[in-house]
Motif scaffolding. Structure first.
Motif, PDB file in Angstrom:
ATOM      1  N   ALA A 118      35.284 -43.519   0.530  1.00  0.00           N
ATOM      2  CA  ALA A 118      36.508 -43.402  -0.279  1.00  0.00           C
ATOM      3  C   ALA A 118      37.311 -44.694  -0.229  1.00  0.00           C
ATOM      4  O   ALA A 118      37.868 -45.132  -1.243  1.00  0.00           O
ATOM      5  CB  ALA A 118      37.351 -42.225   0.205  1.00  0.00           C
ATOM      6  N   GLU A 119      37.376 -45.335   0.939  1.00  0.00           N
ATOM      7  CA  GLU A 119      38.084 -46.615   1.052  1.00  0.00           C
ATOM      8  C   GLU A 119      37.419 -47.690   0.210  1.00  0.00           C
ATOM      9  O   GLU A 119      38.091 -48.527  -0.382  1.00  0.00           O
ATOM     10  CB  GLU A 119      38.152 -47.063   2.514  1.00  0.00           C
ATOM     11  N   ALA A 120      36.101 -47.676   0.166  1.00  0.00           N
ATOM     12  CA  ALA A 120      35.384 -48.662  -0.646  1.00  0.00           C
ATOM     13  C   ALA A 120      35.682 -48.462  -2.130  1.00  0.00           C
ATOM     14  O   ALA A 120      35.774 -49.436  -2.888  1.00  0.00           O
ATOM     15  CB  ALA A 120      33.887 -48.569  -0.394  1.00  0.00           C
ATOM     16  N   LEU A 121      35.854 -47.208  -2.536  1.00  0.00           N
ATOM     17  CA  LEU A 121      36.118 -46.918  -3.940  1.00  0.00           C
ATOM     18  C   LEU A 121      37.587 -47.073  -4.330  1.00  0.00           C
ATOM     19  O   LEU A 121      37.898 -47.546  -5.420  1.00  0.00           O
ATOM     20  CB  LEU A 121      35.660 -45.493  -4.279  1.00  0.00           C
ATOM     21  N   TYR A 122      38.492 -46.648  -3.434  1.00  0.00           N
ATOM     22  CA  TYR A 122      39.902 -46.560  -3.797  1.00  0.00           C
ATOM     23  C   TYR A 122      40.812 -47.479  -3.009  1.00  0.00           C
ATOM     24  O   TYR A 122      42.026 -47.399  -3.138  1.00  0.00           O
ATOM     25  CB  TYR A 122      40.379 -45.109  -3.660  1.00  0.00           C
ATOM     26  N   GLY A 123      40.252 -48.335  -2.191  1.00  0.00           N
ATOM     27  CA  GLY A 123      41.047 -49.296  -1.449  1.00  0.00           C
ATOM     28  C   GLY A 123      41.296 -48.864  -0.018  1.00  0.00           C
ATOM     29  O   GLY A 123      41.221 -47.683   0.314  1.00  0.00           O
ATOM     30  N   PRO A 124      41.602 -49.842   0.836  1.00  0.00           N
ATOM     31  CA  PRO A 124      41.824 -49.545   2.252  1.00  0.00           C
ATOM     32  C   PRO A 124      43.155 -48.827   2.472  1.00  0.00           C
ATOM     33  O   PRO A 124      43.951 -48.672   1.559  1.00  0.00           O
ATOM     34  CB  PRO A 124      41.824 -50.929   2.899  1.00  0.00           C
ATOM     35  N   GLY A 125      43.364 -48.409   3.711  1.00  0.00           N
ATOM     36  CA  GLY A 125      44.622 -47.773   4.056  1.00  0.00           C
ATOM     37  C   GLY A 125      44.559 -46.262   4.067  1.00  0.00           C
ATOM     38  O   GLY A 125      45.567 -45.596   3.849  1.00  0.00           O
ATOM     39  N   LEU A 126      43.404 -45.710   4.341  1.00  0.00           N
ATOM     40  CA  LEU A 126      43.258 -44.264   4.334  1.00  0.00           C
ATOM     41  C   LEU A 126      43.146 -43.705   5.751  1.00  0.00           C
ATOM     42  O   LEU A 126      42.611 -42.622   5.947  1.00  0.00           O
ATOM     43  CB  LEU A 126      42.033 -43.862   3.512  1.00  0.00           C
ATOM     44  N   GLU A 127      43.664 -44.436   6.733  1.00  0.00           N
ATOM     45  CA  GLU A 127      43.550 -43.998   8.127  1.00  0.00           C
ATOM     46  C   GLU A 127      44.247 -42.663   8.359  1.00  0.00           C
ATOM     47  O   GLU A 127      43.755 -41.824   9.116  1.00  0.00           O
ATOM     48  CB  GLU A 127      44.107 -45.062   9.079  1.00  0.00           C
ATOM     49  N   ASP A 128      45.395 -42.449   7.720  1.00  0.00           N
ATOM     50  CA  ASP A 128      46.089 -41.170   7.880  1.00  0.00           C
ATOM     51  C   ASP A 128      45.237 -40.028   7.331  1.00  0.00           C
ATOM     52  O   ASP A 128      45.203 -38.943   7.895  1.00  0.00           O
ATOM     53  CB  ASP A 128      47.443 -41.193   7.164  1.00  0.00           C
ATOM     54  N   ALA A 129      44.575 -40.282   6.221  1.00  0.00           N
ATOM     55  CA  ALA A 129      43.710 -39.260   5.633  1.00  0.00           C
ATOM     56  C   ALA A 129      42.517 -38.987   6.546  1.00  0.00           C
ATOM     57  O   ALA A 129      42.106 -37.836   6.712  1.00  0.00           O
ATOM     58  CB  ALA A 129      43.242 -39.694   4.252  1.00  0.00           C
ATOM     59  N   ARG A 130      41.987 -40.028   7.147  1.00  0.00           N
ATOM     60  CA  ARG A 130      40.876 -39.874   8.094  1.00  0.00           C
ATOM     61  C   ARG A 130      41.323 -38.995   9.265  1.00  0.00           C
ATOM     62  O   ARG A 130      40.628 -38.053   9.651  1.00  0.00           O
ATOM     63  CB  ARG A 130      40.411 -41.232   8.606  1.00  0.00           C
ATOM     64  N   ASP A 131      42.509 -39.285   9.797  1.00  0.00           N
ATOM     65  CA  ASP A 131      43.029 -38.502  10.916  1.00  0.00           C
ATOM     66  C   ASP A 131      43.256 -37.046  10.517  1.00  0.00           C
ATOM     67  O   ASP A 131      42.972 -36.132  11.289  1.00  0.00           O
ATOM     68  CB  ASP A 131      44.328 -39.117  11.437  1.00  0.00           C
ATOM     69  N   SER A 132      43.770 -36.816   9.317  1.00  0.00           N
ATOM     70  CA  SER A 132      44.002 -35.450   8.836  1.00  0.00           C
ATOM     71  C   SER A 132      42.692 -34.694   8.671  1.00  0.00           C
ATOM     72  O   SER A 132      42.589 -33.519   9.038  1.00  0.00           O
ATOM     73  CB  SER A 132      44.747 -35.462   7.501  1.00  0.00           C
ATOM     74  N   LEU A 133      41.708 -35.356   8.117  1.00  0.00           N
ATOM     75  CA  LEU A 133      40.400 -34.737   7.909  1.00  0.00           C
ATOM     76  C   LEU A 133      39.780 -34.339   9.246  1.00  0.00           C
ATOM     77  O   LEU A 133      39.322 -33.207   9.427  1.00  0.00           O
ATOM     78  CB  LEU A 133      39.489 -35.711   7.154  1.00  0.00           C
ATOM     79  N   ILE A 134      39.803 -35.246  10.199  1.00  0.00           N
ATOM     80  CA  ILE A 134      39.211 -34.984  11.506  1.00  0.00           C
ATOM     81  C   ILE A 134      40.013 -33.936  12.271  1.00  0.00           C
ATOM     82  O   ILE A 134      39.439 -33.038  12.900  1.00  0.00           O
ATOM     83  CB  ILE A 134      39.058 -36.294  12.301  1.00  0.00           C
ATOM     84  N   SER A 135      41.339 -33.995  12.198  1.00  0.00           N
ATOM     85  CA  SER A 135      42.131 -32.993  12.920  1.00  0.00           C
ATOM     86  C   SER A 135      41.946 -31.606  12.308  1.00  0.00           C
ATOM     87  O   SER A 135      41.969 -30.598  13.029  1.00  0.00           O
ATOM     88  CB  SER A 135      43.612 -33.378  12.944  1.00  0.00           C
ATOM     89  N   GLY A 136      41.736 -31.523  11.006  1.00  0.00           N
ATOM     90  CA  GLY A 136      41.442 -30.245  10.384  1.00  0.00           C
ATOM     91  C   GLY A 136      40.144 -29.654  10.906  1.00  0.00           C
ATOM     92  O   GLY A 136      40.076 -28.465  11.236  1.00  0.00           O
ATOM     93  N   ALA A 137      39.116 -30.482  11.019  1.00  0.00           N
ATOM     94  CA  ALA A 137      37.829 -30.018  11.552  1.00  0.00           C
ATOM     95  C   ALA A 137      37.967 -29.652  13.035  1.00  0.00           C
ATOM     96  O   ALA A 137      37.439 -28.628  13.475  1.00  0.00           O
ATOM     97  CB  ALA A 137      36.761 -31.074  11.352  1.00  0.00           C
ATOM     98  N   GLU A 138      38.677 -30.483  13.792  1.00  0.00           N
ATOM     99  CA  GLU A 138      38.861 -30.241  15.225  1.00  0.00           C
ATOM    100  C   GLU A 138      39.609 -28.929  15.489  1.00  0.00           C
ATOM    101  O   GLU A 138      39.340 -28.246  16.458  1.00  0.00           O
ATOM    102  CB  GLU A 138      39.666 -31.385  15.869  1.00  0.00           C
ATOM    103  N   SER A 139      40.550 -28.579  14.614  1.00  0.00           N
ATOM    104  CA  SER A 139      41.389 -27.407  14.834  1.00  0.00           C
ATOM    105  C   SER A 139      40.618 -26.088  14.765  1.00  0.00           C
ATOM    106  O   SER A 139      41.061 -25.100  15.336  1.00  0.00           O
ATOM    107  CB  SER A 139      42.547 -27.389  13.835  1.00  0.00           C
ATOM    108  N   VAL A 140      39.481 -26.072  14.081  1.00  0.00           N
ATOM    109  CA  VAL A 140      38.746 -24.818  13.931  1.00  0.00           C
ATOM    110  C   VAL A 140      37.350 -24.828  14.523  1.00  0.00           C
ATOM    111  O   VAL A 140      36.720 -23.783  14.636  1.00  0.00           O
ATOM    112  CB  VAL A 140      38.630 -24.412  12.429  1.00  0.00           C
ATOM    113  N   ARG A 141      36.860 -25.958  14.927  1.00  0.00           N
ATOM    114  CA  ARG A 141      35.459 -26.060  15.344  1.00  0.00           C
ATOM    115  C   ARG A 141      35.190 -25.335  16.652  1.00  0.00           C
ATOM    116  O   ARG A 141      36.025 -25.320  17.548  1.00  0.00           O
ATOM    117  CB  ARG A 141      35.006 -27.503  15.433  1.00  0.00           C
ATOM    118  N   ASP A 142      34.004 -24.745  16.740  1.00  0.00           N
ATOM    119  CA  ASP A 142      33.504 -24.104  17.954  1.00  0.00           C
ATOM    120  C   ASP A 142      32.331 -24.870  18.536  1.00  0.00           C
ATOM    121  O   ASP A 142      31.725 -24.433  19.499  1.00  0.00           O
ATOM    122  CB  ASP A 142      33.045 -22.669  17.651  1.00  0.00           C
ATOM    123  N   TRP A 143      31.970 -25.960  17.955  1.00  0.00           N
ATOM    124  CA  TRP A 143      30.804 -26.712  18.376  1.00  0.00           C
ATOM    125  C   TRP A 143      31.190 -27.966  19.092  1.00  0.00           C
ATOM    126  O   TRP A 143      32.165 -28.527  19.032  1.00  0.00           O
ATOM    127  CB  TRP A 143      29.897 -27.066  17.194  1.00  0.00           C
TER     128      TRP A 143
END
Length: 143
Positions: A118-143
């Protein structure tokens, strides 16, 4: 293709072409970070296909969010997508228990890969989105 590769057969090269793929399919699958799961001992073919389908669904959703959503909505949507990703792999793991430490790391690497794309397509600066995506997965994962 057969004429080009036929001289390489004595050297041990084997090429099998099943069908022509669209450029979109090639682009989507060329850099699939879960491609190494194909043929792993503890991962069945069905589980592999479902995992790749979930990866592609998550990839498509994230790329759509960055293409169409305003910046303030991206973080919320990224977290929702991360939760859906985590829940989907929870469900897959409940069936066969295939996610171990290595697979867990690879699943998070796949999320990183999606954000990098996504950064390659839409430009850098998506670290907050990366953190949100990972924290969303972390919040529900059982693995």
């Amino acid at each position: 293709m057969r004429n080009i590769w036929r001289p390489e057969i004595p050297a041990g090269t084997y090429v099998s072409t099943l069908r022509v793929r669209k450029p979109e399919w090639v682009e989507e699958n060329r850099s699939n970070p879960l491609r190494d799961w194909d043929g792993r001992e503890q991962i069945s073919a069905t589980t592999y296909k479902r995992a790749v389908t979930q990866y592609k669904t998550t990839r498509k959703a994230i790329l759509q969010v960055f293409a169409a959503e305003p910046a303030d909505i991206r973080l919320t949507r990224a977290e929702e997508i991360g939760r859906a990703y985590g829940e989907a792999f929870n469900q897959l793991d409940r069936r066969s228990g295939f996610i171990e430490n290595v697979e867990s790391e690879e699943l998070f690497a796949a999320l990183d890969h999606i954000v990098n794309e996504a950064e390659a397509l839409y430009g850098p600066g998506l670290e907050d989105a990366r953190d949100s995506l990972i924290s969303g997965a972390e919040s529900v994962r059982d693995w």
